[in-house]
Design an enzyme around this catalytic site. Structure first.
Site, PDB file in Angstrom:
ATOM      1  N   GLU A 149       0.867  -1.196   0.000  1.00 14.88           N
ATOM      2  CA  GLU A 149       0.000   0.000   0.000  1.00 14.88           C
ATOM      3  C   GLU A 149       0.900   1.240   0.000  1.00 14.88           C
ATOM      4  OE1 GLU A 149      -3.450   1.010   0.076  1.00 14.88           O
ATOM      5  OE2 GLU A 149      -2.419   2.954   0.046  1.00 14.88           O
TER       6      GLU A 149
ATOM      7  N   GLN B   3     -14.201   6.440   3.886  1.00 15.17           N
ATOM      8  CA  GLN B   3     -14.843   7.226   2.822  1.00 15.17           C
ATOM      9  C   GLN B   3     -16.359   7.382   2.988  1.00 15.17           C
ATOM     10  OE1 GLN B   3     -13.378   5.889  -1.163  1.00 15.17           O
ATOM     11  NE2 GLN B   3     -11.813   4.804  -0.003  1.00 15.17           N
TER      12      GLN B   3
ATOM     13  N   CYS C 174     -20.251   3.634  -4.202  1.00 13.45           N
ATOM     14  CA  CYS C 174     -21.426   4.085  -3.449  1.00 13.45           C
ATOM     15  C   CYS C 174     -22.516   4.670  -4.353  1.00 13.45           C
ATOM     16  CB  CYS C 174     -21.088   5.072  -2.360  1.00 13.45           C
ATOM     17  SG  CYS C 174     -22.510   5.244  -1.263  1.00 13.45           S
TER      18      CYS C 174
ATOM     19  N   ASP D 139     -13.850  -2.494  -4.712  1.00 18.47           N
ATOM     20  CA  ASP D 139     -14.278  -1.713  -5.870  1.00 18.47           C
ATOM     21  C   ASP D 139     -13.644  -2.172  -7.179  1.00 18.47           C
ATOM     22  OD1 ASP D 139     -15.686  -0.264  -4.018  1.00 18.47           O
ATOM     23  OD2 ASP D 139     -14.375   1.485  -4.065  1.00 18.47           O
TER      24      ASP D 139
ATOM     25  N   LYS E 224     -20.683  -1.066  -5.461  1.00 18.11           N
ATOM     26  CA  LYS E 224     -19.333  -0.935  -4.899  1.00 18.11           C
ATOM     27  C   LYS E 224     -19.401  -0.155  -3.587  1.00 18.11           C
ATOM     28  CE  LYS E 224     -17.048  -1.290  -9.385  1.00 18.11           C
ATOM     29  NZ  LYS E 224     -16.658  -2.688  -9.217  1.00 18.11           N
ATOM     30  N   THR E 225     -19.372  -0.878  -2.471  1.00 19.51           N
ATOM     31  CA  THR E 225     -19.508  -0.266  -1.149  1.00 19.51           C
ATOM     32  C   THR E 225     -18.592  -0.967  -0.141  1.00 19.51           C
ATOM     33  OG1 THR E 225     -21.303  -1.798  -0.668  1.00 19.51           O
ATOM     34  CG2 THR E 225     -21.952   0.382  -1.437  1.00 19.51           C
TER      35      THR E 225
ATOM     36  N   ALA F   4     -19.752  -1.857   2.612  1.00 18.43           N
ATOM     37  CA  ALA F   4     -20.648  -2.898   3.122  1.00 18.43           C
ATOM     38  C   ALA F   4     -20.466  -4.194   2.340  1.00 18.43           C
ATOM     39  CB  ALA F   4     -22.092  -2.425   3.022  1.00 18.43           C
TER      40      ALA F   4
ATOM     41  N   CYS G 116     -26.562   0.669   1.615  1.00 15.87           N
ATOM     42  CA  CYS G 116     -26.365   2.077   1.336  1.00 15.87           C
ATOM     43  C   CYS G 116     -27.297   2.887   2.240  1.00 15.87           C
ATOM     44  CB  CYS G 116     -26.695   2.317  -0.141  1.00 15.87           C
ATOM     45  SG  CYS G 116     -26.170   3.916  -0.701  1.00 15.87           S
TER      46      CYS G 116
HETATM   47  C1  LIG Z   1     -18.377   9.868  -1.109  1.00 12.98           C
HETATM   48  C2  LIG Z   1     -18.378   8.396  -0.808  1.00 12.98           C
HETATM   49  C3  LIG Z   1     -19.413   7.872  -0.050  1.00 12.98           C
HETATM   50  C4  LIG Z   1     -19.444   6.515   0.227  1.00 12.98           C
HETATM   51  N1  LIG Z   1     -20.472   6.038   1.007  1.00 12.98           N
HETATM   52  C5  LIG Z   1     -20.497   4.719   1.325  1.00 12.98           C
HETATM   53  C6  LIG Z   1     -21.517   4.216   2.202  1.00 12.98           C
HETATM   54  O1  LIG Z   1     -22.373   4.960   2.678  1.00 12.98           O
HETATM   55  N2  LIG Z   1     -21.506   2.903   2.492  1.00 12.98           N
HETATM   56  C7  LIG Z   1     -20.557   2.053   2.013  1.00 12.98           C
HETATM   57  O2  LIG Z   1     -20.588   0.888   2.346  1.00 12.98           O
HETATM   58  N3  LIG Z   1     -19.595   2.493   1.155  1.00 12.98           N
HETATM   59  C8  LIG Z   1     -19.533   3.807   0.818  1.00 12.98           C
HETATM   60  N4  LIG Z   1     -18.526   4.280   0.005  1.00 12.98           N
HETATM   61  C9  LIG Z   1     -17.698   3.319  -0.762  1.00 12.98           C
HETATM   62  C10 LIG Z   1     -16.550   2.694   0.020  1.00 12.98           C
HETATM   63  O3  LIG Z   1     -15.741   3.687   0.621  1.00 12.98           O
HETATM   64  C11 LIG Z   1     -15.713   1.860  -0.953  1.00 12.98           C
HETATM   65  O4  LIG Z   1     -16.585   0.969  -1.632  1.00 12.98           O
HETATM   66  C12 LIG Z   1     -14.650   1.047  -0.223  1.00 12.98           C
HETATM   67  O5  LIG Z   1     -13.730   1.906   0.397  1.00 12.98           O
HETATM   68  C13 LIG Z   1     -13.935   0.103  -1.192  1.00 12.98           C
HETATM   69  O6  LIG Z   1     -12.826  -0.494  -0.607  1.00 12.98           O
HETATM   70  P1  LIG Z   1     -11.564  -0.914  -1.491  1.00 12.98           P
HETATM   71  O7  LIG Z   1     -10.583  -1.495  -0.530  1.00 12.98           O
HETATM   72  O8  LIG Z   1     -11.989  -1.678  -2.669  1.00 12.98           O
HETATM   73  O9  LIG Z   1     -10.998   0.471  -2.047  1.00 12.98           O
HETATM   74  P2  LIG Z   1     -10.298   1.630  -1.215  1.00 12.98           P
HETATM   75  O10 LIG Z   1     -10.793   1.647   0.184  1.00 12.98           O
HETATM   76  O11 LIG Z   1     -10.452   2.859  -2.040  1.00 12.98           O
HETATM   77  O12 LIG Z   1      -8.761   1.206  -1.143  1.00 12.98           O
HETATM   78  C14 LIG Z   1      -7.952   0.964  -2.267  1.00 12.98           C
HETATM   79  C15 LIG Z   1      -6.506   1.057  -1.808  1.00 12.98           C
HETATM   80  O13 LIG Z   1      -5.647   0.553  -2.842  1.00 12.98           O
HETATM   81  C16 LIG Z   1      -4.494   1.363  -2.865  1.00 12.98           C
HETATM   82  N5  LIG Z   1      -3.874   1.248  -4.195  1.00 12.98           N
HETATM   83  C17 LIG Z   1      -4.273   1.810  -5.365  1.00 12.98           C
HETATM   84  N6  LIG Z   1      -3.432   1.469  -6.371  1.00 12.98           N
HETATM   85  C18 LIG Z   1      -2.505   0.640  -5.812  1.00 12.98           C
HETATM   86  C19 LIG Z   1      -1.375  -0.037  -6.343  1.00 12.98           C
HETATM   87  N7  LIG Z   1      -1.034   0.062  -7.641  1.00 12.98           N
HETATM   88  N8  LIG Z   1      -0.628  -0.805  -5.508  1.00 12.98           N
HETATM   89  C20 LIG Z   1      -0.961  -0.910  -4.191  1.00 12.98           C
HETATM   90  N9  LIG Z   1      -2.016  -0.279  -3.648  1.00 12.98           N
HETATM   91  C21 LIG Z   1      -2.777   0.493  -4.433  1.00 12.98           C
HETATM   92  C22 LIG Z   1      -5.022   2.770  -2.572  1.00 12.98           C
HETATM   93  O14 LIG Z   1      -3.986   3.615  -2.102  1.00 12.98           O
HETATM   94  C23 LIG Z   1      -6.074   2.481  -1.514  1.00 12.98           C
HETATM   95  O15 LIG Z   1      -5.572   2.576  -0.215  1.00 12.98           O
HETATM   96  C24 LIG Z   1     -18.429   5.649  -0.262  1.00 12.98           C
HETATM   97  C25 LIG Z   1     -17.363   6.190  -0.996  1.00 12.98           C
HETATM   98  C26 LIG Z   1     -17.332   7.547  -1.245  1.00 12.98           C
HETATM   99  C27 LIG Z   1     -16.165   8.126  -2.020  1.00 12.98           C
END
Ligand SMILES: Cc1cc2nc3c(=O)[nH]c(=O)nc-3n(C[C@H](O)[C@H](O)[C@H](O)COP(=O)(O)OP(=O)(O)OC[C@H]3O[C@@H](n4cnc5c(N)ncnc54)[C@H](O)[C@@H]3O)c2cc1C
Length: 414
Positions: A38, A46, A165, A302, A310-311, A313, A345
């Site tokens: 990371e 978020q 989201c 995501d 994509k959440t 949750a 959501c």
């Molecule tokens: C405005 C907003 C409102 C939201 N509201 C909700 C809600 O109400 N309820 C809900 O459940 N969800 C909500 N979400 C969505 C939720 O935050 C995401 O679905 C969740 O964070 C996805 O997790 P993830 O680990 O897939 O991605 P992320 O948490 O985004 O993490 C991805 C990670 O990968 C790292 N990365 C990227 N590229 C590389 C690479 N090449 N090598 C190594 N690491 C890398 C990044 O630095 C990051 O830390 C919301 C999001 C936003 C923006």
């Protein structure tokens, strides 16, 4: 000289999904070596960005040092994946390190494509153009909301699917409308929601309730159109219709506050990799979350190709499935646990009420609480404001997997 290192489980991305998977693995199998890659020093909750933009949650409370969240015993490589070589079980990092793995978990999240909208990058954060989608831009949303006055025009946009989201683009519209109502100026203002989708929400059961919420604020809901250009200095936004009858036609609207949900896509490193499907997402089975061509590769969150919302949750339900699959494979057995497409959501319909939309694949409504899910409730607001953040930091990211069941499909007659 190139270094070659060996890792039993290699997790790429330490956001919501990466930390959760690593934490569950440490709890379930402390002997299994876990390495997490990371680049960022900060981790954000978020889902609370919506509340930050509406002035009911401090940005500082959404942020924690990444180091404080890495589970004990997990090795953190501070770097970013630059390419994937699944046939050689290897990930190459940007600094040239080559990491060999037995099992790979990919969870890099999505990329925000601000540049896909003409003029947006130049004016974002100025001229009333704001977005809750990034920690860099979310505070400006609240600044803009505070600056609204009599007769002002608020325009909120929703990008084409998929984006993270599905409710976030409209949640902020309701919160702004409620702020204006509480100040007694809603009648003189306009609040409009423009969405690429054919309906206000993807699950028809909740769409009906949300249409009523929007109507209650006198909010204009404009479907099948996408934001294509922003002119900050003249405060105008241009939309293009996407339905068959009007495809390609454009119209321009004035605004005092423009809240943008940007188009989103897989990070380039994923698109360019052999793990991607035609759309660039990591191509996994939607139930096992295992890669369709590489048995020792999983994806969740995501960046996965799964057709859920994509959440965070969804991640909560996906992470135990990935861990189970890996541990079964390490034991030489087939995995048995599957992901049902769960997403949740909390749609903040006002500054003290929310509709808690919970559903699985096929748009089946599967509430956790034994309450009519389409109703705006204070308890759901409390869950969003207080319950879910606590659960995120202290339970989910700590690798706990026991959550209330949501197995029964809701029927209005029940
Ligand atoms: C405005 C907003 C409102 C939201 N509201 C909700 C809600 O109400 N309820 C809900 O459940 N969800 C909500 N979400 C969505 C939720 O935050 C995401 O679905 C969740 O964070 C996805 O997790 P993830 O680990 O897939 O991605 P992320 O948490 O985004 O993490 C991805 C990670 O990968 C790292 N990365 C990227 N590229 C590389 C690479 N090449 N090598 C190594 N690491 C890398 C990044 O630095 C990051 O830390 C919301 C999001 C936003 C923006």
């Amino acid at each position: 000289m190139e270094q070659q290192q060996h890792h039993q489980v290699l997790v790429i991305g330490g956001g919501t999904a990466g930390i959760t998977v690593a934490a569950i693995l440490r709890r379930r199998a402390p002997d299994v070596g876990v390495t997490l890659v990371e680049p960022s020093e900060q981790h954000y909750y978020q889902p609370a960005f919506t509340l930050v933009g509406a002035g009911v949650y401090p940005l500082a409370k959404t942020r924690r040092p990444e180091a404080s969240l890495i589970p004990a015993g997990v090795r953190w490589v501070r770097g970013a994946a630059a390419s994937f070589e699944p046939d050689a079980n290897t990930v190459v990092l940007q600094d040239g390190q080559r990491l060999r793995y037995e099992h790979l978990v990919v969870c890099t999240g999505v990329k925000l494509d601000w540049n896909k909208i003409e003029g947006l990058a130049d004016t974002l954060g100025r001229n009333g153009v704001c977005s809750n989608y990034s920690p860099e831009t979310v505070s400006y949303t609240w600044e803009c909301v505070q600056g609204l006055g009599e007769g002002d025009k608020v325009v909120c946009t929703q990008a084409p699917m998929p984006f993270k989201c599905p409710g976030a683009p409209q949640k902020i519209a309701y919160l702004i409308a409620d702020r204006l109502r509480r100040r007694g100026i809603l009648e003189s203002c306009s609040v409009d929601f423009h969405t690429h989708a054919p309906a206000i929400f993807g699950v028809p059961y909740f769409a009906r309730a949300l249409d009523d919420v929007a109507a209650g604020y006198g909010m204009g809901v404009h479907v099948q159109q996408q934001l294509v250009a922003v002119d900050g200095p003249s405060r105008t936004a241009t939309f293009e219709y996407v339905d068959e009858a009007r495809k390609g036609q454009r119209h321009t609207v004035p605004f005092d506050l423009l809240h943008v949900s940007p188009p989103q896509s897989p990070p380039q490193v994923i698109k360019d990799s052999p793990l991607a499907n035609a759309g660039g997402w990591v191509e996994v089975d939607q139930h096992t979350l295992r890669h369709v061509r590489h048995d020792n590769v999983y994806a969740l969150g995501d960046v996965a190709s799964t057709p859920n919302s994509k959440t965070a949750a969804a991640v909560r339900k996906q992470a135990p499935v990935v861990v189970e699959g890996i541990l079964a494979a390490l034991a030489g057995k087939p995995g048995t646990r599957v992901y049902d497409g769960y997403a949740s959501c909390p749609l903040t319909t006002s500054l003290n009420r929310a509709i808690l939309a919970e559903f699985i694949y096929g748009g089946k409504v599967t509430p956790t609480l034994p309450l009519k899910p389409s109703k705006q409730r204070w308890i759901n607001w409390w869950i969003k404001l207080t319950g879910l953040p606590l659960m995120y930091w202290h339970y989910m990211l700590k690798g706990h997997v026991r959550f209330p069941a949501h197995d029964t499909e809701y029927s209005e007659a029940a």
